[in-house]
Design a protein around this motif. Structure first.
Motif, PDB file in Angstrom:
ATOM      1  N   UNK A  26     112.382 -33.936  12.215  1.00  0.00           N
ATOM      2  CA  UNK A  26     112.194 -34.891  12.582  1.00  0.00           C
ATOM      3  C   UNK A  26     111.821 -35.580  13.837  1.00  0.00           C
ATOM      4  N   UNK A  27     111.641 -34.384  14.515  1.00  0.00           N
ATOM      5  CA  UNK A  27     111.253 -34.944  16.127  1.00  0.00           C
ATOM      6  C   UNK A  27     109.927 -34.812  15.605  1.00  0.00           C
ATOM      7  N   UNK A  28     108.752 -34.012  15.068  1.00  0.00           N
ATOM      8  CA  UNK A  28     107.859 -33.979  15.174  1.00  0.00           C
ATOM      9  C   UNK A  28     107.243 -35.298  15.139  1.00  0.00           C
ATOM     10  N   UNK A  29     107.798 -35.611  13.503  1.00  0.00           N
ATOM     11  CA  UNK A  29     107.107 -37.293  13.334  1.00  0.00           C
ATOM     12  C   UNK A  29     107.309 -38.784  14.670  1.00  0.00           C
ATOM     13  N   UNK A  30     108.027 -38.495  15.375  1.00  0.00           N
ATOM     14  CA  UNK A  30     108.051 -39.162  16.722  1.00  0.00           C
ATOM     15  C   UNK A  30     107.208 -39.126  17.672  1.00  0.00           C
ATOM     16  N   UNK A  31     106.764 -37.565  17.438  1.00  0.00           N
ATOM     17  CA  UNK A  31     106.210 -37.292  18.789  1.00  0.00           C
ATOM     18  C   UNK A  31     104.414 -37.929  17.883  1.00  0.00           C
ATOM     19  N   UNK A  32     104.115 -37.339  16.624  1.00  0.00           N
ATOM     20  CA  UNK A  32     103.230 -38.194  16.557  1.00  0.00           C
ATOM     21  C   UNK A  32     103.177 -39.473  16.569  1.00  0.00           C
ATOM     22  N   UNK A  33     104.024 -40.366  16.062  1.00  0.00           N
ATOM     23  CA  UNK A  33     103.984 -42.098  16.126  1.00  0.00           C
ATOM     24  C   UNK A  33     103.051 -42.319  17.643  1.00  0.00           C
ATOM     25  N   UNK A  34     104.206 -41.836  18.438  1.00  0.00           N
ATOM     26  CA  UNK A  34     104.282 -42.113  19.561  1.00  0.00           C
ATOM     27  C   UNK A  34     102.399 -41.938  20.067  1.00  0.00           C
ATOM     28  N   UNK A  35     101.722 -40.288  19.852  1.00  0.00           N
ATOM     29  CA  UNK A  35     100.626 -40.547  19.855  1.00  0.00           C
ATOM     30  C   UNK A  35     100.112 -41.432  19.414  1.00  0.00           C
ATOM     31  N   UNK A  36      99.964 -41.468  17.638  1.00  0.00           N
ATOM     32  CA  UNK A  36      99.518 -42.495  17.238  1.00  0.00           C
ATOM     33  C   UNK A  36      98.927 -44.028  17.763  1.00  0.00           C
ATOM     34  N   UNK A  37     100.793 -43.976  17.946  1.00  0.00           N
ATOM     35  CA  UNK A  37     100.541 -45.535  17.916  1.00  0.00           C
ATOM     36  C   UNK A  37      99.487 -45.941  20.032  1.00  0.00           C
ATOM     37  N   UNK A  38      99.695 -44.765  20.356  1.00  0.00           N
ATOM     38  CA  UNK A  38      99.094 -45.083  21.984  1.00  0.00           C
ATOM     39  C   UNK A  38      97.371 -45.369  21.552  1.00  0.00           C
ATOM     40  N   UNK A  39      96.971 -44.312  20.796  1.00  0.00           N
ATOM     41  CA  UNK A  39      95.829 -44.404  20.283  1.00  0.00           C
ATOM     42  C   UNK A  39      95.529 -45.673  19.968  1.00  0.00           C
ATOM     43  N   UNK A  40      96.255 -46.168  18.646  1.00  0.00           N
ATOM     44  CA  UNK A  40      95.812 -47.759  18.100  1.00  0.00           C
ATOM     45  C   UNK A  40      95.590 -48.535  19.748  1.00  0.00           C
ATOM     46  N   UNK A  41      96.851 -48.944  20.634  1.00  0.00           N
ATOM     47  CA  UNK A  41      97.353 -49.901  21.648  1.00  0.00           C
ATOM     48  C   UNK A  41      95.977 -49.649  22.721  1.00  0.00           C
ATOM     49  N   UNK A  42      95.312 -48.893  23.075  1.00  0.00           N
ATOM     50  CA  UNK A  42      94.201 -48.217  24.001  1.00  0.00           C
ATOM     51  C   UNK A  42      93.131 -47.857  23.608  1.00  0.00           C
ATOM     52  N   UNK A  43      92.742 -47.521  22.135  1.00  0.00           N
ATOM     53  CA  UNK A  43      91.204 -46.876  21.647  1.00  0.00           C
ATOM     54  C   UNK A  43      90.679 -48.337  21.563  1.00  0.00           C
ATOM     55  N   UNK A  44      89.174 -48.528  22.023  1.00  0.00           N
ATOM     56  CA  UNK A  44      88.358 -49.270  21.567  1.00  0.00           C
ATOM     57  C   UNK A  44      87.373 -49.649  21.374  1.00  0.00           C
ATOM     58  N   UNK A  45      86.972 -49.954  20.218  1.00  0.00           N
ATOM     59  CA  UNK A  45      85.714 -49.296  19.194  1.00  0.00           C
ATOM     60  C   UNK A  45      84.611 -50.143  19.967  1.00  0.00           C
ATOM     61  N   UNK A  46      84.682 -51.261  20.786  1.00  0.00           N
ATOM     62  CA  UNK A  46      83.481 -52.021  21.482  1.00  0.00           C
ATOM     63  C   UNK A  46      82.921 -50.828  22.918  1.00  0.00           C
ATOM     64  N   UNK A  47      82.212 -50.379  23.417  1.00  0.00           N
ATOM     65  CA  UNK A  47      81.914 -50.041  24.370  1.00  0.00           C
ATOM     66  C   UNK A  47      81.903 -50.687  25.516  1.00  0.00           C
ATOM     67  N   UNK A  48      81.663 -52.030  25.367  1.00  0.00           N
ATOM     68  CA  UNK A  48      81.753 -52.880  25.916  1.00  0.00           C
ATOM     69  C   UNK A  48      82.500 -53.738  26.723  1.00  0.00           C
ATOM     70  N   UNK A  49      83.724 -53.536  26.112  1.00  0.00           N
ATOM     71  CA  UNK A  49      84.402 -54.671  26.175  1.00  0.00           C
ATOM     72  C   UNK A  49      85.276 -53.890  27.437  1.00  0.00           C
TER      73      UNK A  49
END
Length: 232
Positions: A148-171
């Motif tokens: 169960x813990x590995x699911x929490x860890x991957x969800x947190x890592x994925x959520x971090x990428x969604x929140x801070x990832x940017x497609x537009x390099x000029x942003x």
């Protein structure tokens, strides 16, 4: 003397070079090329079929649907994750593997968003999952808790990428500027706790907050055992 008009020599269709046979890996490679040049929105069955000079219906022998295609594309990209984690303690190596996973998703936040609802299931994802479970086991975490813990860890890592990832390099990436402005002038009589904490709400770098979040989760997994009523 009369001359016959020159006529171009017809080219037999038999002399055309044969198209390469369709394969799952070939479809994914074509999808990756389109992703790099045009973005995920253009990675469709019709677009890939055109790139491979075939009909869209032919792709369904190898790919169930567009969602499955995107999952396979993500799994291919996960081949870049450093699953060794380098050196250090098991916690340090666990954090390093998750950080590497997040870095891959940073460059493709649209795929990261997709992975929050559709888990990839290819060999690279399974290799990542197996490595995380191995590191949790090395830390003495029972298998049931690790599962169960590995699911929490991957969800947190994925959520971090969604929140801070940017497609537009000029942003500029300052997604919290409006919130920061409101916090700076918040009415303490209405929101006393926000006023007290103030700038701490948005303090720290993304990497620092990510590492702290992982420490919180790992420590929680270490000290929170599943109860018998939590049976699978």
């Amino acid at each position: 003397m009369t001359f016959e008009p020159h006529r171009a020599e017809p080219i037999s269709r038999r002399e055309r070079p044969a198209k390469p046979a369709l394969t799952r890996s070939g479809i994914v490679d074509a999808a990756l090329a389109i992703l790099a040049q045009e973005g995920l929105g253009k990675v469709t069955m019709r677009r890939i079929a055109a790139a491979l000079d075939t009909g869209a219906a032919s792709l369904y022998v190898y790919v169930r649907n567009t969602e499955d295609l995107h999952a396979q594309v993500l799994d291919s990209l996960l081949g870049a994750v450093n699953v060794t984690g380098g050196s250090g303690s098991w916690r340090e190596r666990l954090a390093a593997v998750l950080a590497s996973y997040t870095e891959v998703l940073f460059t493709h936040p649209d795929l990261a968003r997709m992975s929050m609802s559709t888990h990839p299931s290819g060999p690279n994802y399974l290799g990542l999952l197996d490595r995380l479970l191995a590191l949790l086991r090395e830390g003495g975490i029972p298998d049931a808790d690790a599962a169960w813990g590995v699911d929490l860890l991957l969800s947190f890592a994925t959520g971090t990428a969604v929140e801070h990832g940017h497609e537009d390099p000029g942003k500029d990436g300052d997604d919290f500027s409006a919130l920061a402005e409101q916090i700076a002038v918040v009415d303490a009589s209405v929101f006393p706790h926000i006023a007290r904490v103030g700038g701490e709400l948005l303090s720290g770098t993304g990497d620092t907050r990510f590492r702290w979040g992982l420490d919180v989760l790992i420590t929680g997994i270490l000290h929170t055992n599943r109860t018998p009523s939590d049976g699978i």
